[in-house]
Scaffold this motif. Structure first.
Motif, PDB file in Angstrom:
ATOM      1  N   ASP A   1       0.827  -1.213   0.000  1.00 57.28           N
ATOM      2  CA  ASP A   1       0.000   0.000   0.000  1.00 57.28           C
ATOM      3  C   ASP A   1       0.860   1.261   0.000  1.00 57.28           C
ATOM      4  O   ASP A   1       0.574   2.225  -0.711  1.00 57.28           O
ATOM      5  CB  ASP A   1      -0.927   0.013   1.216  1.00 57.28           C
ATOM      6  N   THR A   2       1.918   1.257   0.814  1.00 56.26           N
ATOM      7  CA  THR A   2       2.813   2.422   0.823  1.00 56.26           C
ATOM      8  C   THR A   2       3.531   2.566  -0.509  1.00 56.26           C
ATOM      9  O   THR A   2       3.661   3.683  -1.042  1.00 56.26           O
ATOM     10  CB  THR A   2       3.837   2.306   1.959  1.00 56.26           C
ATOM     11  N   TRP A   3       3.995   1.437  -1.053  1.00 62.07           N
ATOM     12  CA  TRP A   3       4.700   1.496  -2.335  1.00 62.07           C
ATOM     13  C   TRP A   3       3.782   2.018  -3.434  1.00 62.07           C
ATOM     14  O   TRP A   3       4.224   2.716  -4.350  1.00 62.07           O
ATOM     15  CB  TRP A   3       5.255   0.130  -2.705  1.00 62.07           C
ATOM     16  N   LEU A   4       2.500   1.716  -3.332  1.00 58.62           N
ATOM     17  CA  LEU A   4       1.542   2.241  -4.312  1.00 58.62           C
ATOM     18  C   LEU A   4       1.493   3.764  -4.243  1.00 58.62           C
ATOM     19  O   LEU A   4       1.472   4.439  -5.285  1.00 58.62           O
ATOM     20  CB  LEU A   4       0.157   1.652  -4.068  1.00 58.62           C
ATOM     21  N   GLU A   5       1.495   4.320  -3.031  1.00 58.62           N
ATOM     22  CA  GLU A   5       1.479   5.784  -2.896  1.00 58.62           C
ATOM     23  C   GLU A   5       2.751   6.392  -3.490  1.00 58.62           C
ATOM     24  O   GLU A   5       2.711   7.445  -4.146  1.00 58.62           O
ATOM     25  CB  GLU A   5       1.338   6.179  -1.423  1.00 58.62           C
ATOM     26  N   VAL A   6       3.882   5.719  -3.269  1.00 58.69           N
ATOM     27  CA  VAL A   6       5.150   6.191  -3.846  1.00 58.69           C
ATOM     28  C   VAL A   6       5.080   6.103  -5.370  1.00 58.69           C
ATOM     29  O   VAL A   6       5.475   7.034  -6.086  1.00 58.69           O
ATOM     30  CB  VAL A   6       6.320   5.353  -3.300  1.00 58.69           C
ATOM     31  N   PHE A   7       4.581   4.995  -5.859  1.00 59.58           N
ATOM     32  CA  PHE A   7       4.495   4.757  -7.302  1.00 59.58           C
ATOM     33  C   PHE A   7       3.639   5.811  -7.998  1.00 59.58           C
ATOM     34  O   PHE A   7       3.952   6.264  -9.110  1.00 59.58           O
ATOM     35  CB  PHE A   7       3.917   3.362  -7.537  1.00 59.58           C
ATOM     36  N   LEU A   8       2.574   6.228  -7.345  1.00 56.99           N
ATOM     37  CA  LEU A   8       1.673   7.213  -7.939  1.00 56.99           C
ATOM     38  C   LEU A   8       2.226   8.638  -7.870  1.00 56.99           C
ATOM     39  O   LEU A   8       1.827   9.493  -8.665  1.00 56.99           O
ATOM     40  CB  LEU A   8       0.313   7.162  -7.246  1.00 56.99           C
ATOM     41  N   SER A   9       3.140   8.889  -6.943  1.00 54.82           N
ATOM     42  CA  SER A   9       3.580  10.266  -6.729  1.00 54.82           C
ATOM     43  C   SER A   9       5.015  10.554  -7.150  1.00 54.82           C
ATOM     44  O   SER A   9       5.380  11.715  -7.290  1.00 54.82           O
ATOM     45  CB  SER A   9       3.429  10.634  -5.243  1.00 54.82           C
TER      46      SER A   9
ATOM     47  N   SER B   1      -1.099  -8.698 -17.210  1.00 51.18           N
ATOM     48  CA  SER B   1      -2.423  -8.733 -16.568  1.00 51.18           C
ATOM     49  C   SER B   1      -2.438  -9.584 -15.300  1.00 51.18           C
ATOM     50  O   SER B   1      -3.367 -10.348 -15.068  1.00 51.18           O
ATOM     51  CB  SER B   1      -3.476  -9.260 -17.558  1.00 51.18           C
ATOM     52  N   SER B   2      -1.393  -9.450 -14.483  1.00 51.33           N
ATOM     53  CA  SER B   2      -1.333 -10.228 -13.238  1.00 51.33           C
ATOM     54  C   SER B   2      -1.312  -9.331 -12.013  1.00 51.33           C
ATOM     55  O   SER B   2      -0.880  -9.742 -10.948  1.00 51.33           O
ATOM     56  CB  SER B   2      -0.088 -11.118 -13.236  1.00 51.33           C
ATOM     57  N   SER B   3      -1.771  -8.077 -12.151  1.00 52.89           N
ATOM     58  CA  SER B   3      -1.650  -7.126 -11.054  1.00 52.89           C
ATOM     59  C   SER B   3      -2.530  -7.480  -9.859  1.00 52.89           C
ATOM     60  O   SER B   3      -2.329  -6.957  -8.761  1.00 52.89           O
ATOM     61  CB  SER B   3      -1.965  -5.709 -11.533  1.00 52.89           C
ATOM     62  N   ALA B   4      -3.521  -8.375 -10.054  1.00 53.64           N
ATOM     63  CA  ALA B   4      -4.370  -8.785  -8.937  1.00 53.64           C
ATOM     64  C   ALA B   4      -3.565  -9.514  -7.860  1.00 53.64           C
ATOM     65  O   ALA B   4      -4.056  -9.711  -6.746  1.00 53.64           O
ATOM     66  CB  ALA B   4      -5.498  -9.685  -9.436  1.00 53.64           C
ATOM     67  N   GLU B   5      -2.337  -9.895  -8.197  1.00 50.55           N
ATOM     68  CA  GLU B   5      -1.452 -10.526  -7.219  1.00 50.55           C
ATOM     69  C   GLU B   5      -1.227  -9.631  -6.007  1.00 50.55           C
ATOM     70  O   GLU B   5      -1.072 -10.101  -4.892  1.00 50.55           O
ATOM     71  CB  GLU B   5      -0.114 -10.859  -7.892  1.00 50.55           C
ATOM     72  N   LEU B   6      -1.211  -8.318  -6.222  1.00 56.41           N
ATOM     73  CA  LEU B   6      -0.978  -7.368  -5.126  1.00 56.41           C
ATOM     74  C   LEU B   6      -2.066  -6.312  -4.999  1.00 56.41           C
ATOM     75  O   LEU B   6      -2.211  -5.720  -3.931  1.00 56.41           O
ATOM     76  CB  LEU B   6       0.364  -6.640  -5.328  1.00 56.41           C
ATOM     77  N   LEU B   7      -2.812  -6.076  -6.068  1.00 51.73           N
ATOM     78  CA  LEU B   7      -3.726  -4.943  -6.096  1.00 51.73           C
ATOM     79  C   LEU B   7      -5.185  -5.394  -6.059  1.00 51.73           C
ATOM     80  O   LEU B   7      -5.576  -6.325  -6.771  1.00 51.73           O
ATOM     81  CB  LEU B   7      -3.498  -4.125  -7.370  1.00 51.73           C
ATOM     82  N   SER B   8      -5.958  -4.706  -5.261  1.00 50.40           N
ATOM     83  CA  SER B   8      -7.400  -4.933  -5.258  1.00 50.40           C
ATOM     84  C   SER B   8      -7.998  -4.323  -6.523  1.00 50.40           C
ATOM     85  O   SER B   8      -7.362  -3.474  -7.171  1.00 50.40           O
ATOM     86  CB  SER B   8      -8.031  -4.289  -4.026  1.00 50.40           C
ATOM     87  N   PRO B   9      -9.233  -4.701  -6.892  1.00 56.59           N
ATOM     88  CA  PRO B   9      -9.871  -4.061  -8.054  1.00 56.59           C
ATOM     89  C   PRO B   9      -9.935  -2.542  -7.923  1.00 56.59           C
ATOM     90  O   PRO B   9      -9.775  -1.817  -8.916  1.00 56.59           O
ATOM     91  CB  PRO B   9     -11.270  -4.688  -8.068  1.00 56.59           C
ATOM     92  N   GLU B  10     -10.163  -2.053  -6.697  1.00 58.35           N
ATOM     93  CA  GLU B  10     -10.225  -0.610  -6.482  1.00 58.35           C
ATOM     94  C   GLU B  10      -8.867   0.043  -6.721  1.00 58.35           C
ATOM     95  O   GLU B  10      -8.783   1.143  -7.289  1.00 58.35           O
ATOM     96  CB  GLU B  10     -10.713  -0.315  -5.067  1.00 58.35           C
ATOM     97  N   GLN B  11      -7.787  -0.621  -6.303  1.00 58.71           N
ATOM     98  CA  GLN B  11      -6.454  -0.074  -6.514  1.00 58.71           C
ATOM     99  C   GLN B  11      -6.074  -0.116  -7.993  1.00 58.71           C
ATOM    100  O   GLN B  11      -5.419   0.811  -8.497  1.00 58.71           O
ATOM    101  CB  GLN B  11      -5.439  -0.841  -5.674  1.00 58.71           C
TER     102      GLN B  11
END
Length: 344
Positions: free
Chosen positions: A192-200, A298-308
């Motif tokens: 979740d934190t890495w996602l925030e870094v990735f987006l910013s 197309s394997s992002s569901a491994e770490l990401l929810s549909p909302e993410q």
């Protein structure tokens, strides 16, 4: 049979004392600070501010500022974790008619970006070293980069191959490569934190995905620029190899294409993963994650929810629009179902 040459260049790790100091700085100093910031919810914004400060001075330090490309150069450019090594292998093997051999890929493939990465000066063969293209039956050599297209020295004589991958898959690959098992493991970031870094922020010394992609896409009309979707590499490897061979001007027989496809297969590259891995820089801690983990689309569901997944799509589509790019996101990326339904 012609193979890659034994060059005078030898990859050389930094001295043990330097690597120990790096480990202390990362795991003993930066790690605790980053984890405190993470608990306070401030790590992504802190890293974003560092990225902004870095970008203000980075262009002047671009190691390619004084390089003039030639007809021997085949640049393989992609955002981090977007299939760069895979395309490097394809292009290098084509340059050597499927007989390219090396102790490590960066003994034969230049990577100028490393000169912006601290004590990495001897990680890759210098771009000024002509020995690889001189030994190639096609008089070609590969240059790897993650830099934005407008940072690259442009010449009509050179070739530029650009790979673009769905950012959701880039995110998953980057988390396992950098955070879970790699050089950013000292942060102990959650996905979740890495996602925030990735987006910013960008990753390390490189730009964010939309900035990088918008610049690459804008260059697509140049006759010596080839843009390859990662998904097309997965769907049709042989077709991709043929297209790259034609683009490079390689005299590729069916036998050569067969050899290149075999050496660019995931199974083959997985077997020689050590020839692509980064250095184990920290003496007491492994930070060299496998380079070939899954290589999937197309394997992002491994770490990401549909909302993410939807959040990434929505954010980057908006960023591309803000940048004035007409990049066809839906053609290169598997858009989340809710966004796709909304556009229908």
């Amino acid at each position: 049979m012609q193979t890659a040459p034994a060059t005078t260049f030898r990859r050389k790790m930094p001295p043990l004392a330097v690597r120990c100091l790096m480990g202390i700085a990362m795991f003993g100093v930066a790690g605790p600070i980053i984890r405190i910031l993470d608990r306070l919810g401030r790590a992504p914004s802190f890293l974003a501010s560092m990225t902004n400060r870095r970008n203000q001075t980075a262009r002047s330090k671009n190691p390619l500022n004084n390089y003039t490309p030639t007809g021997h150069d085949v640049f393989v450019a992609a955002h981090v974790k977007s299939g760069t090594n895979w395309m490097m292998q394809i292009a290098h093997q084509l340059a050597f008619h499927g007989n390219g051999d090396y102790d490590h890929i960066h003994s034969v493939v230049a990577w100028p970006d490393v000169l912006m990465m601290g004590p990495m000066n001897h990680y890759a063969i210098p771009i000024e070293d002509p020995s690889v293209w001189m030994a190639s039956p096609e008089q070609k050599r590969v240059v790897k980069t993650h830099l934005d297209f407008d940072w690259l020295p442009y010449s009509e004589d050179a070739r530029y191959i650009i790979v673009i991958r769905d950012p959701k898959d880039v995110f998953v690959s980057s988390y396992f490569f950098f955070v879970k098992h790699g050089p950013f493991s000292f942060t102990r970031f959650s996905a979740d934190t890495w996602l925030e870094v990735f987006l910013s922020s960008g990753m390390g010394v490189w730009s964010s995905w939309p900035v990088n992609t918008a610049g690459y896409w804008a260059a697509r009309h140049k006759p010596n620029v080839l843009i390859v979707p990662f998904k097309s590499m997965k769907k049709d490897l042989r077709g991709t190899v043929k297209k790259v061979a034609d683009f490079m001007g390689v005299r590729a027989t069916g036998e050569i294409i067969d050899r290149v496809c075999q050496k660019a297969s995931f199974d083959y590259m997985k077997q020689i993963d050590d020839k692509f891995r980064a250095w184990e820089m920290i003496p007491w801690k492994s930070t060299a994650a496998p380079m070939m983990r899954k290589g999937t689309q197309s394997s992002s569901a491994e770490l990401l929810s549909p909302e993410q997944q939807e959040r990434i799509d929505r954010h980057f589509m908006a960023e591309l629009k803000r940048l004035g790019s007409d990049f066809p996101y839906e053609e290169f990326c598997d858009v989340s179902p809710k966004l796709k339904a909304g556009a229908a």
